[in-house]
Write an enzyme that holds these catalytic residues in place. Structure first.
Site, PDB file in Angstrom:
ATOM      1  N   GLU A   1       0.841  -1.196   0.000  1.00 11.44           N
ATOM      2  CA  GLU A   1       0.000   0.000   0.000  1.00 11.44           C
ATOM      3  C   GLU A   1       0.878   1.248   0.000  1.00 11.44           C
ATOM      4  OE1 GLU A   1      -2.070  -0.909   3.584  1.00 11.44           O
ATOM      5  OE2 GLU A   1      -2.958  -2.693   2.682  1.00 11.44           O
TER       6      GLU A   1
ATOM      7  N   GLU B   1      -5.095  -6.411   2.230  1.00 11.18           N
ATOM      8  CA  GLU B   1      -3.921  -7.186   2.655  1.00 11.18           C
ATOM      9  C   GLU B   1      -4.038  -8.673   2.326  1.00 11.18           C
ATOM     10  OE1 GLU B   1      -5.432  -4.992   4.752  1.00 11.18           O
ATOM     11  OE2 GLU B   1      -3.912  -3.459   5.151  1.00 11.18           O
TER      12      GLU B   1
ATOM     13  N   PHE C   1       2.151  -1.777   8.754  1.00 13.32           N
ATOM     14  CA  PHE C   1       2.325  -2.048  10.190  1.00 13.32           C
ATOM     15  C   PHE C   1       2.039  -3.524  10.473  1.00 13.32           C
ATOM     16  CE2 PHE C   1       1.522   2.445   9.812  1.00 13.32           C
ATOM     17  CZ  PHE C   1       2.448   2.999  10.670  1.00 13.32           C
TER      18      PHE C   1
ATOM     19  N   ASP D   1       0.850  -4.870  12.841  1.00 18.12           N
ATOM     20  CA  ASP D   1      -0.454  -5.017  13.507  1.00 18.12           C
ATOM     21  C   ASP D   1      -1.566  -5.404  12.521  1.00 18.12           C
ATOM     22  OD1 ASP D   1       0.271  -3.088  16.178  1.00 18.12           O
ATOM     23  OD2 ASP D   1       1.315  -2.656  14.312  1.00 18.12           O
ATOM     24  N   PHE D   2      -1.315  -5.209  11.224  1.00 14.33           N
ATOM     25  CA  PHE D   2      -2.342  -5.525  10.222  1.00 14.33           C
ATOM     26  C   PHE D   2      -2.333  -7.002   9.820  1.00 14.33           C
ATOM     27  CE2 PHE D   2      -1.649  -0.935   8.397  1.00 14.33           C
ATOM     28  CZ  PHE D   2      -2.102  -0.400   9.590  1.00 14.33           C
TER      29      PHE D   2
ATOM     30  N   HIS E   1      -0.984   0.036  16.167  1.00 13.79           N
ATOM     31  CA  HIS E   1       0.138   0.393  15.284  1.00 13.79           C
ATOM     32  C   HIS E   1       1.472   0.336  16.018  1.00 13.79           C
ATOM     33  CE1 HIS E   1      -3.242   2.101  12.994  1.00 13.79           C
ATOM     34  NE2 HIS E   1      -2.458   2.210  11.947  1.00 13.79           N
TER      35      HIS E   1
END
Lengths: 327, 340
Positions: free
Chosen positions: B32, B75, B98, B100-101, B144
């Site tokens: 992204e 994602e 990140f 976290d994703f 994040h």
């Protein structure tokens, strides 16, 4: 779309191979000779074969947990496949994958898949690879009406649309996701109509008619090879066995199953069409039936007589290379 | 002696990507906004991002949008596509932004990418690199700021790199791209601006080789990513008190260089693990178990773990500072094991 005679013979042989392989697997499983979970493709032969008839080994497919048919349609031999179902060292995946992960990378078969809808992004990746490397190859992602409700369906179709990837999405709508009817689980009339949202063609085929699938898949695959991007092809089909072997199938009637096994059988329809049109003779088709029967017998014997994997194999093939020993 | 060439850690990653893409036309990068400005007519939109930290800026000018691909925020779609492309002849480097994703593409990562080779009896290889930002310290709050490397280390089939210096960042990225297995390459966001020596020519830091950052004889401190500099600072403080601290940087968590860790513990007789991750089922716990199994009779004090608490990462600066393992905590723990 005329189909050359040699191709017709190959198509029939692959359809019959799938049917006989699955019928035999049904019996072998019931007899306790095949461990684990098995999902049979019988009934849907016209879809896998009608699509894969347009593919070569350079083209990639991703499959579903109901993957035996896709693998046979891609032209991969049945001995290693039956041995894999039996969990033997001679299996296509050395006994490490089983029915739900049957694959042959060298022939572009990127694996059956135990996760519904998971093959869609993978097929986009194979198409991306072809696009970046500048080859003529295409990718095909087979998934069911259940898979069409996963987020990966949306993400994959959108990605393929914006990048004009050479990929065909084949929704095998057999009416049921496990025990749940598509009429309950899917919003909207046809899965194919969802293509409009991504600005790509959406086409419905009669998945019990080899000629219809062959023609519509052919158009879509030619477009993909020409750089015109993806198509969503929904094939309305039917599975003759339960979701999995052992499924008691309380969600559908015996009369319904019988109707599809006899009146709407894709293989019977193909036979009727090619003999009525004088394309092939009944004798030729019968000879194929007998040859396939022998081949499946041989595959079962090969599997049953093959050794189980050495227990030491449990720790191999995790990585290509890994400095530390895997305990 | 000529002055040492220096780059930031982020610049070292950029250089590795550039050189590997130059060397091998099958290397592509995707993610992204890794270019930025796609679809915009605004002058200057092209390459306006280069990823959230600007690391990939400039690559599109050299390699074009065919090989440097902005993806939609999707994602599962693009990480899955990177894996599918890796199985069919490319070497994609996909940026998850990140870490976290990871929950969104996780099926593609752990059920597909990590397992294809094994499920297919060794007949597939998946040379994909997944880059992701890790770490607290910039008040980016609970979604994040995590490190999460223990989750990827747990999964057979994945490799995990956690560079702590610019030199290692370049060498580990080159190694990750050339490796035939899926590699998570985790970039601590507070380290990206750190400068250090980076040779211009491409080179490899092998996956699975720890480095002793500071030699010492009294206590072994194993520290991961950002925690390496925290451990080194604590070691300096303790040196003034006459305690000789050895700091070991694993550099990759999978493979884990257990030999270097165990040799150090056998030498010093004491072990502390400093890990920014939460403590349960963590690398800290894993390395503690390793030493308990393999070096128990060398130990002169209990093994200690200095980790974040078992909580999400908080937002407020005072709370976040309390969350991240500190030099003071590490120093206090060293004193504790030295007096045991």
């Amino acid at each position: 779309m005329d189909i050359p005679r040699d191709k017709l013979l190959e198509i029939y042989e692959r359809m019959v191979t799938i049917r006989q392989f699955e019928d035999r697997t049904h019996g072998e499983y019931a007899a306790g000779r095949i461990p684990g979970f098995v999902h049979l493709y019988a009934g849907e032969e016209a879809v896998a074969v009608g699509v894969c008839a347009h593919l070569s080994d350079d083209d990639a497919i991703t499959s579903t947990h109901r993957g035996h048919g896709h693998r046979i349609a891609k032209g991969v031999d049945v001995n290693a496949m039956m041995a894999e179902l039996y969990g033997r060292a001679t299996g296509a995946c050395k006994g490490k994958g089983g029915s739900m992960h049957i694959a042959d990378i060298s022939r572009g078969m990127l694996g059956a898949n135990g996760i519904v809808g998971a093959g869609v992004p993978l097929a986009c990746g194979a198409a991306l690879s072809a696009q970046v490397r500048g080859t003529e190859a295409v990718a095909v992602s087979f998934f069911g009406d259940g898979g069409a409700n996963q987020g990966t369906f949306h993400e994959g179709l959108n990605l393929a649309a914006i990048w004009k990837l050479p990929v065909l999405f084949v929704a095998e709508n057999n009416g049921y996701a496990q025990s749940t009817s598509v009429s309950y689980a899917a919003g909207g009339a046809d899965i194919a109509r969802r293509a409009q949202a991504y600005g790509i063609p959406g086409v419905v085929a009669d998945g019990l008619d080899l000629f219809d699938v062959y023609a519509k898949a052919g158009t879509a695959i030619a477009a993909a090879r020409a750089g015109d991007g993806p198509t969503l092809l929904e094939c309305k089909t039917y599975r003759l066995y339960g979701h999995y072997e052992g499924d008691t199938q309380g969600y559908r009637s015996k009369a319904e199953i019988d109707r599809y096994r006899h009146e709407h059988c894709a293989i019977r329809r193909f036979r009727a069409r090619v003999t009525q049109d004088g394309l092939l003779t009944a004798d030729e088709l019968d000879a194929i039936d007998a040859r396939v029967d022998n081949a499946i017998d041989a595959a079962v014997a090969f599997a049953a007589n093959s050794p189980f994997p050495d227990p030491a194999e449990v720790t191999t093939d995790v990585y290509v290379n890994y400095e530390e020993e895997i305990a | 002696m000529s002055e040492e060439r220096t780059l930031t850690l982020g610049g070292a990653i950029h250089e590795a990507l550039h050189q590997e893409m130059e060397r091998d036309s099958t290397v592509i990068i995707m993610g992204e906004d890794i270019v930025g400005g796609a679809g915009s007519d605004e002058p200057g939109a092209e390459d306006s991002w280069g990823g959230p930290m600007g690391i990939t800026r400039g690559l599109v000018g050299k390699f074009g949008r065919e090989r440097v691909r902005d993806t939609p925020i999707s994602e599962a779609g693009f990480i899955g596509a990177a894996i599918g492309a890796a199985v069919t002849g490319l070497r994609p480097v996909a940026a998850l932004m990140f870490v976290d994703f990871f929950g969104i593409p996780m099926d593609q990562i752990y059920n597909q990418g990590a397992k294809l080779r094994y499920m297919f009896g060794g007949k597939a290889k998946v040379p994909v690199v997944i880059r992701a930002l890790i770490g607290a310290g910039v008040n980016a709050a609970a979604q994040h700021s995590q490190t999460l490397y223990s989750i990827f280390t747990h999964i057979p089939g994945l490799k995990v790199a956690v560079p702590s210096t610019p030199y290692d960042a370049k060498g580990l990225m080159c190694a990750a791209i050339r490796d035939d297995d899926p590699v998570f390459f985790l970039e601590h966001k507070t380290l990206l601006g750190q400068k250090g020596h980076v040779p211009e020519e491409p080179y490899i830091v092998p996956l699975g080789q720890a480095l002793v950052r500071r030699e010492g004889s009294d206590v072994t401190v194993v520290a991961i990513a950002k925690m390496v500099e925290v451990a080194l600072a604590a070691a300096e403080e303790l040196a003034a008190e006459g305690v000789n601290v050895e700091v070991v940087d694993p550099r990759t968590l999978s493979p884990l260089d257990t030999r270097t860790i165990l040799e150090s513990v056998e030498k010093t007789g004491r072990l502390i693990i400093v890990d920014e991750d939460t403590p349960r089922c963590s690398l800290a716990t894993d390395i503690a178990a390793l030493a308990a199994d393999e070096a128990f009779y060398s130990l002169e004090a209990p093994i200690k773990r200095v980790t974040a608490p078992h909580t999400p990462v908080p937002f407020s600066p005072t709370l976040e500072a309390a969350y991240i393992p500190s030099k003071a905590q590490v120093a206090a723990t060293i004193r504790e094991v030295m007096s045991a």
